[in-house]
Design a protein around this motif. Structure first.
Motif, PDB file in Angstrom:
ATOM      1  N   GLN A 453       7.404  16.254  20.796  1.00  0.00           N
ATOM      2  CA  GLN A 453       7.772  16.792  22.109  1.00  0.00           C
ATOM      3  C   GLN A 453       6.870  17.962  22.482  1.00  0.00           C
ATOM      4  OE1 GLN A 453      11.868  17.898  22.217  1.00  0.00           O
ATOM      5  NE2 GLN A 453      11.949  18.099  24.426  1.00  0.00           N
ATOM      6  N   ASP A 454       6.627  18.846  21.525  1.00  0.00           N
ATOM      7  CA  ASP A 454       5.728  19.978  21.742  1.00  0.00           C
ATOM      8  C   ASP A 454       4.381  19.605  21.146  1.00  0.00           C
ATOM      9  OD1 ASP A 454       4.562  22.397  22.219  1.00  0.00           O
ATOM     10  OD2 ASP A 454       5.593  23.468  20.599  1.00  0.00           O
ATOM     11  N   ALA A 455       3.496  19.045  21.974  1.00  0.00           N
ATOM     12  CA  ALA A 455       2.211  18.543  21.489  1.00  0.00           C
ATOM     13  C   ALA A 455       1.414  19.650  20.818  1.00  0.00           C
ATOM     14  CB  ALA A 455       1.414  17.954  22.647  1.00  0.00           C
ATOM     15  N   PHE A 456       1.033  19.418  19.556  1.00  0.00           N
ATOM     16  CA  PHE A 456       0.275  20.430  18.813  1.00  0.00           C
ATOM     17  C   PHE A 456      -1.157  19.958  18.646  1.00  0.00           C
ATOM     18  CE2 PHE A 456      -1.525  22.523  15.190  1.00  0.00           C
ATOM     19  CZ  PHE A 456      -1.043  23.819  15.272  1.00  0.00           C
ATOM     20  N   LEU A 457      -2.094  20.788  19.101  1.00  0.00           N
ATOM     21  CA  LEU A 457      -3.515  20.509  18.918  1.00  0.00           C
ATOM     22  C   LEU A 457      -4.142  21.636  18.119  1.00  0.00           C
ATOM     23  CD1 LEU A 457      -4.454  19.230  22.487  1.00  0.00           C
ATOM     24  CD2 LEU A 457      -3.828  17.880  20.486  1.00  0.00           C
ATOM     25  N   PHE A 458      -5.130  21.278  17.298  1.00  0.00           N
ATOM     26  CA  PHE A 458      -5.791  22.252  16.440  1.00  0.00           C
ATOM     27  C   PHE A 458      -6.950  22.929  17.169  1.00  0.00           C
ATOM     28  CE2 PHE A 458      -3.727  19.180  13.719  1.00  0.00           C
ATOM     29  CZ  PHE A 458      -3.154  19.966  12.730  1.00  0.00           C
ATOM     30  N   GLU A 504      -6.502  28.282  20.516  1.00  0.00           N
ATOM     31  CA  GLU A 504      -5.398  28.201  19.569  1.00  0.00           C
ATOM     32  C   GLU A 504      -4.254  27.371  20.142  1.00  0.00           C
ATOM     33  OE1 GLU A 504      -2.552  31.218  16.961  1.00  0.00           O
ATOM     34  OE2 GLU A 504      -4.062  32.003  18.331  1.00  0.00           O
ATOM     35  N   ARG A 505      -3.793  26.396  19.331  1.00  0.00           N
ATOM     36  CA  ARG A 505      -2.710  25.482  19.707  1.00  0.00           C
ATOM     37  C   ARG A 505      -3.048  24.701  20.982  1.00  0.00           C
ATOM     38  NH1 ARG A 505       2.086  26.518  17.003  1.00  0.00           N
ATOM     39  NH2 ARG A 505       3.242  25.422  18.639  1.00  0.00           N
ATOM     40  N   GLY A 506      -4.347  24.517  21.242  1.00  0.00           N
ATOM     41  CA  GLY A 506      -4.764  23.720  22.389  1.00  0.00           C
ATOM     42  C   GLY A 506      -4.569  24.391  23.726  1.00  0.00           C
ATOM     43  N   ILE A 507      -4.602  25.741  23.736  1.00  0.00           N
ATOM     44  CA  ILE A 507      -4.302  26.490  24.962  1.00  0.00           C
ATOM     45  C   ILE A 507      -5.300  26.212  26.085  1.00  0.00           C
ATOM     46  CG2 ILE A 507      -5.632  28.563  24.399  1.00  0.00           C
ATOM     47  CD1 ILE A 507      -3.244  30.193  25.468  1.00  0.00           C
ATOM     48  N   THR A 508      -6.483  25.689  25.741  1.00  0.00           N
ATOM     49  CA  THR A 508      -7.500  25.379  26.751  1.00  0.00           C
ATOM     50  C   THR A 508      -7.002  24.319  27.729  1.00  0.00           C
ATOM     51  OG1 THR A 508      -9.124  25.775  25.010  1.00  0.00           O
ATOM     52  CG2 THR A 508      -9.943  24.777  27.040  1.00  0.00           C
ATOM     53  N   LEU A 509      -6.152  23.420  27.264  1.00  0.00           N
ATOM     54  CA  LEU A 509      -5.687  22.302  28.084  1.00  0.00           C
ATOM     55  C   LEU A 509      -4.352  22.620  28.745  1.00  0.00           C
ATOM     56  CD1 LEU A 509      -6.440  19.343  25.628  1.00  0.00           C
ATOM     57  CD2 LEU A 509      -7.951  20.337  27.350  1.00  0.00           C
ATOM     58  N   SER A 510      -4.078  21.898  29.809  1.00  0.00           N
ATOM     59  CA  SER A 510      -2.762  22.000  30.448  1.00  0.00           C
ATOM     60  C   SER A 510      -1.740  21.256  29.597  1.00  0.00           C
ATOM     61  CB  SER A 510      -2.810  21.401  31.849  1.00  0.00           C
ATOM     62  OG  SER A 510      -2.996  19.992  31.769  1.00  0.00           O
ATOM     63  N   GLY A 511      -0.462  21.427  29.945  1.00  0.00           N
ATOM     64  CA  GLY A 511       0.592  20.760  29.186  1.00  0.00           C
ATOM     65  C   GLY A 511       0.457  19.256  29.201  1.00  0.00           C
ATOM     66  N   GLN A 515      -0.451  16.619  26.019  1.00  0.00           N
ATOM     67  CA  GLN A 515       0.377  15.462  25.687  1.00  0.00           C
ATOM     68  C   GLN A 515      -0.448  14.186  25.627  1.00  0.00           C
ATOM     69  OE1 GLN A 515       3.581  15.514  28.576  1.00  0.00           O
ATOM     70  NE2 GLN A 515       4.925  16.651  27.185  1.00  0.00           N
ATOM     71  N   ARG A 516      -1.362  14.041  26.571  1.00  0.00           N
ATOM     72  CA  ARG A 516      -2.158  12.816  26.622  1.00  0.00           C
ATOM     73  C   ARG A 516      -3.174  12.738  25.477  1.00  0.00           C
ATOM     74  NH1 ARG A 516      -4.231  13.009  32.544  1.00  0.00           N
ATOM     75  NH2 ARG A 516      -3.445  15.136  32.455  1.00  0.00           N
ATOM     76  N   VAL A 517      -3.737  13.892  25.081  1.00  0.00           N
ATOM     77  CA  VAL A 517      -4.634  13.900  23.906  1.00  0.00           C
ATOM     78  C   VAL A 517      -3.837  13.529  22.656  1.00  0.00           C
ATOM     79  CG1 VAL A 517      -6.030  15.380  22.402  1.00  0.00           C
ATOM     80  CG2 VAL A 517      -6.303  15.523  24.880  1.00  0.00           C
TER      81      VAL A 517
END
Length: 613
Positions: A453-458, A504-511, A515-517
């Motif tokens: 639910q909370d998409a986590f990106l490195f 950090e935590r994929g902050i570069t992208l929108s919500g 999710q789509r990544v």
């Protein structure tokens, strides 16, 4: 004899303090450090070589003072006309070469000593960090709920570093000190017992004082380190929440709080600095007293004819200065051992934690995708909240199932139980008609592609974040799944495209982009079971429709579970499960559920009317 007895007794007491810590029995104090025995055994050859080299280096160091004495005696003999000038020059040159050679050899073996023993401590640090990290990975989610991330990081970094000091510098300096004590003190008493007695008299006092100061330094430095963690946590939280701080104009408040923390940190650091300031002056003072004793007593003995040469005074001054660091290091080594024992105890506490979720079989158990819940109930231990209450349903291989319900109804818990992130309290879960506990845990999780639910990106490139689903995937595969997740066009708009490094935590992208990544990462894995946990909540309905159409194509032969609050995400599913307060209140297809009064029909009407507006 009384003075000699006093010195020997003081040195014995010193060793007791240094190596046995009178406050506790040895077995109790050292039992935590027994965990390192396996690493000492692993690197025993390097350690033994290092210890031998340490002894050799100190033996060469002991050569120099005696030849300084001989050089002074040559000058004395020349002054007395006992030897000729040419002979005196030859002897001085010979002795100087021996001194220089011994110094070079001592330095060379000291270099080798550090290359062996200190390197071993780094190997132990590497192995211990890997052991701790691998154990962290085996522990269940409950463990991470009970422990703070900062504490976990501290144990694998600062605590392991303290243990490293015990496994390297403490051993190295301990062997150095022991070698010098064993060789040098008897040698001094053999050459001049009375002079040796007075020369060594201040050294036990120095070691005891340094031991006491080291304990105070350890206590205060611990306070400083703990406070630095508090300060780091405050600043990190402030940086992470900077948008909220600015939105609510909280800058003056945050600045005031940081200033108060900084002042408190300054006071704690000053308390530490005040104690540190005693260290070097005490060493200089007491070693200076030893040198004064040597010069005064030695001078008196020379005048009285009790010693034959002034050279022995110079020799003893060198001996005293050679003993300065080893005596001082006794207290330091003791402090290292204490800190290492405390740190290893903290590490052992986590290493002794048993994973709540373990694989009960080593054999391979391929997963096809049939899922069955029979009277499953589950309560979270940390909150004592019952998330599921006597749930039963069956999902056949290749079916798409949507799970609908209010917040807190237990939707995400079902997905967590399928991935066996938790074990159930009662009932049974079957995968391919086998109890989930009987499956190989690695095979089970390899067969699942989960989008939380909370998409986590490195903090890595977009490409590598997608490749976490399949490490050896090609760039073409990455692009293909990004297109299916309807995120390819967004990525191509970035300057570096797929090589864009995320914050950090994929902050570069929108919500929605995050999710789509995450969906692309699951698709590239091509698993037998897809678990989508409300992973389309941040995208618009048009994009949602495109992604769902792509998912339908991709999951033709895959078992798919979609958790959602939107009927639009669920209506095309083969089966819909409706949950309320942990209970299954409805199940069936969209047409079946929409044809009877109930939660699903009301939800569908409400969302349909909002869409029309």
């Amino acid at each position: 004899m009384a003075f000699i007895t006093f010195v020997l007794a003081a040195n014995y007491y010193l060793c007791q303090i240094a190596f046995y810590n009178l406050s506790f029995p040895v077995s109790d104090r050292m039992k935590e450090l027994k965990h390192l025995n396996k690493y000492f055994k692993k690197y025993r050859f390097k350690l033994l070589v290092g210890i031998f080299i340490t002894i050799v280096a100190r033996v060469f160091q002991l050569v120099m003072p005696s030849y300084v004495k001989k050089s002074i005696e040559v000058v004395e003999d020349f002054i007395k006309n006992d030897i000729l000038q040419a002979e005196a020059k030859d002897l001085l040159l010979q002795y100087i070469l021996i001194i220089v050679g011994a110094a070079i050899l001592s330095g060379f073996f000291t270099f080798l000593m550090r290359q062996t023993i200190i390197n071993v401590s780094r190997y132990i640090e590497y192995d211990l960090k890997n052991e701790v990290f691998e154990h962290y990975q085996r522990l269940s989610l409950d463990f991470y709920k009970k422990n703070r991330t900062g504490d976990l990081m501290n144990r694998i970094s600062e605590d392991v570093n303290q243990v490293r000091l015990y496994g390297g510098p403490a051993i190295m300096y301990g062997i150095q000190t022991l070698t010098l004590f064993v060789c040098l003190i008897p040698l001094m008493f053999i050459k001049a017992p009375t002079l040796a007695l007075y020369a060594l008299l201040p050294l036990p006092v120095l070691s005891v004082l340094i031991y006491v100061i080291s304990k105070i330094i350890h206590h205060r430095s611990t306070i400083v380190q703990e406070f630095l963690s508090t300060l780091s946590a405050f600043t990190q939280e402030s940086f992470s929440g900077v948008s909220v701080i600015k939105a609510y104009a909280l800058e003056p408040k945050i600045n005031a709080e940081l200033k108060a923390l900084a002042n408190e940190g300054k006071d704690k650091s000053m308390n530490l600095a005040k104690v540190n300031a005693w260290f070097s002056p005490l060493m200089i003072l007491l070693i200076g007293i030893s040198n004064i004793f040597v010069i005064y007593v030695g001078g008196q003995q020379y005048i009285n004819g009790e010693i034959e040469s002034v050279g022995i005074i110079a020799e003893f001054i060198l001996y005293v200065n050679m003993l300065t660091w080893p005596v001082a290091v006794v207290g330091w080594v003791t402090s290292i051992v204490q800190r290492a024992e405390a740190s290893q105890k903290r590490i052992n506490q986590f290493l002794q934690e048993e994973p709540a979720i373990v694989s009960h079989t080593a054999k391979e158990t391929p997963i096809k995708g049939k899922i069955e819940f029979k009277n499953v109930s589950f309560t979270y231990q940390d909150t004592n909240i019952t998330a599921l209450n006597n749930i039963s349903f069956t999902i056949n291989q290749g079916e798409t199932v949507a799970i609908i319900g209010k917040t807190g109804s237990g939707k995400s818990t079902i997905l967590d139980l399928i991935a066996r992130l938790y074990d159930i309290n009662s009932g049974a879960i079957f995968i391919d008609d086998l109890p989930i506990q009987d499956l190989n845990l690695k095979n089970l999780r390899q067969a699942i592609g989960a989008v939380p639910q909370d998409a986590f990106l490195f903090s890595d490139t977009i490409k590598n974040n997608i490749k976490f689903g399949k490490e050896n995937s090609t760039d073409e595969e990455v692009v293909a799944v990004a297109k299916k997740a309807v995120v390819h066009k967004n990525i191509m708009d970035f300057t570096k495209k797929y090589d864009t490094v995320l914050g950090e935590r994929g902050i570069t992208l929108s919500g929605g982009q995050k999710q789509r990544v995450s969906i692309a990462r699951a698709l590239i894995k091509n698993p037998q079971i897809y678990l989508f946990d409300d992973c389309l909540s941040a995208v618009d309905t048009e994009t949602e429709e495109q992604i769902l159409n792509q998912l339908k194509k991709e999951s033709q032969d895959k078992t798919t579970l979609i958790v959602s609050h939107r009927v639009s995400s669920a209506k095309n599913a083969d089966k819909i499960l409706v949950l309320e307060n942990g209970k299954l209140i409805q199940q069936g297809s969209h047409d079946q559920l929409n044809s009877v009064q109930g939660y699903y029909k009301e939800l569908y009407k409400n969302q349909l009317s909002k869409k029309e507006k």
